[in-house]
Design an enzyme around this catalytic site. Structure first.
Site, short mmCIF file in Angstrom:
data_model
loop_
_atom_site.label_atom_id
_atom_site.label_comp_id
_atom_site.label_asym_id
_atom_site.label_seq_id
_atom_site.Cartn_x
_atom_site.Cartn_y
_atom_site.Cartn_z
N TYR A 121 35.94 43.11 45.89
CA TYR A 121 36.05 44.52 44.99
C TYR A 121 35.15 44.58 44.13
O TYR A 121 34.64 43.71 43.32
CB TYR A 121 37.58 44.12 44.16
CG TYR A 121 37.98 45.49 43.17
CD1 TYR A 121 38.44 46.38 43.75
CD2 TYR A 121 37.64 45.48 42.03
CE1 TYR A 121 38.88 47.50 42.93
CE2 TYR A 121 37.86 46.34 41.00
CZ TYR A 121 38.32 47.53 41.45
OH TYR A 121 38.85 48.60 40.82
N GLU A 209 34.82 53.23 42.86
CA GLU A 209 35.51 51.97 43.10
C GLU A 209 35.37 51.87 44.65
O GLU A 209 35.63 52.71 45.53
CB GLU A 209 36.88 52.30 43.17
CG GLU A 209 37.75 51.04 43.39
CD GLU A 209 39.19 51.40 42.70
OE1 GLU A 209 39.84 50.46 42.09
OE2 GLU A 209 39.84 52.24 43.39
#
Length: 397
Positions: A121, A209
């Site tokens: 991530y 993101e």
């Protein structure tokens, strides 16, 4: 000023990533069923991922208005791709995040499936507490980052970035090591992290993101999915990106309001509210409810309103079929009550307003505004205070 979040489809996010030298898998965008046949000729891969392009989440578990199941499909059989596309394009996809009627699918992305060895991530966002960008990273990608933060906080790293210095090599290496990339893969992910930060700055982004940022079986680093949010105030610098804004799933009246620099929020009641300032809007709705009424919406004209904007505001309010009366509640500071009054008169006459109109004005040039309204000959109900205005609006709705 109106604040609307820029809504970008997944395919548009991938376009932006690719244009800023961030690795994404190969893909094509199909907007016409007949184009899917041509796709088979020039896009040969081992496995295809076919995804309906809508803003709502939960696509994979959704279903279409024609009975077709799933907004995301994976297949190795190239001959099934046109049939899957045909079942998506022009049909409405219903997911847990859409209304019961679903969202019309006008674009389908066909991408090359990648064999994932590991998911991580990576996110850059503007953070008020750090007064600038921060990078948030975790070796546990492909899942809800809130879950990671709650259950395994040691697997989450936050790195503030000095906007005047930028992302340094040592910071990028530190993040790559935390993400558990090693050897040649580490240098590759460092390069991708730098490209993502450059993209963040160049696009005036407030969030990029990547979840997941993956390591593939071919030793590549690929951004498989992305969420990108830009600063609404930077639209004048990022016009080409803002042209990609997908408004198909937005309330049409909210879109119209934004086009005229007005703030509009739709609700379920019967009283239309024209106000100036978010605080006054909240107070107006609260007192309407206190007296047994329900606001149908609120429309905030802001501080620099013009007569033409008032006209557009009334047009938007009366376009809502639920509205049975309109309450104008303006406290003039930088807003001129005379301007509001002139706009109200012009709008009421031009539109042939035939529902009750209650007006409460206070502040700058209030007497001139009231005189204009009183001499207009329009059937306006005046109120001396907000409590009285709300009572009249509720009884008229």
């Amino acid at each position: 000023m109106q604040i609307r979040k820029l809504n970008l489809l997944e395919c548009h996010c991938k376009d932006l990533l690719r244009n800023h030298n961030v690795n994404v898998q190969n893909y094509r965008i199909i907007e016409k069923v007949e184009d899917s046949k041509k796709l088979l000729d020039d896009f040969k891969v081992d496995e295809y991922v076919i995804k309906a392009q809508v803003l709502a989440g939960g696509r994979g578990k959704g279903h279409f208005s024609n009975g077709f199941k799933g907004g995301v499909h994976i297949t190795e059989d190239v001959n099934t791709v046109p049939e899957i596309i045909n079942n998506m394009l022009g049909h409405r996809l219903i997911t847990k995040q859409t209304s019961q009627s679903g969202v019309l699918v006008s674009k389908v992305m066909v991408a090359e499936s990648v064999s994932i060895v590991r998911e991580t991530y990576f996110c850059i966002l503007l953070d008020r507490n750090h007064n600038g960008p921060v990078i948030i990273a975790s070796p546990e990608g492909g899942m809800d980052i809130e879950t990671v933060a709650e259950e395994t906080p040691h697997l989450l790293k936050t790195v503030p970035v000095d906007i005047n210095v930028g992302l340094t090599n040592s910071m990028a290496n530190e993040i790559a090591e935390f993400l558990l990339f090693k050897g040649d893969m580490k240098s590759k992910v460092v390069n991708q992290i730098k490209n993502l930060y450059d993209m963040f700055v160049k696009l005036d982004a407030v969030q990029i993101e990547i979840n997941p940022l993956v390591e593939t079986d071919k030793n590549n680093v690929i951004a498989v999915d992305a969420k990108i949010q830009l600063d609404d105030n930077a639209e004048f610098r990022q016009r080409e990106v803002f042209k990609l804004d997908d408004i198909s799933e937005s309330n049409p009246l909210e879109v119209r309001a934004a086009q005229h620099n007005l703030n509009y929020v739709s609700m379920d009641g019967s009283i239309g509210c024209l106000v100036n300032g978010a605080g006054l809007a909240m107070a107006t709705m609260d007192i309407i409810k206190l007296h047994g009424g329900e606001p149908a919406n609120f429309l905030d004209v802001g501080g620099g309103v013009t007569e033409n904007q008032v006209l557009n505001a009334f047009s938007i309010l009366t376009s809502d079929s639920k509205v049975r009366s309109i309450l104008v509640n303006v406290f003039g500071g930088i807003v001129n009550c005379r301007t509001i009054a002139a706009g109200v008169i012009g709008a009421a006459k031009e539109m042939g307003l035939n529902i009750p109109l209650i007006v409460r004005l206070e502040g700058t040039n209030v007497q001139e505004g009231k005189q204009l309204l009183e001499s207009s000959g329009l059937p306006i109900q005046f109120a001396d205070n907000l409590d009285q205005a709300a009572l009249k609006a509720v009884s008229s709705a």
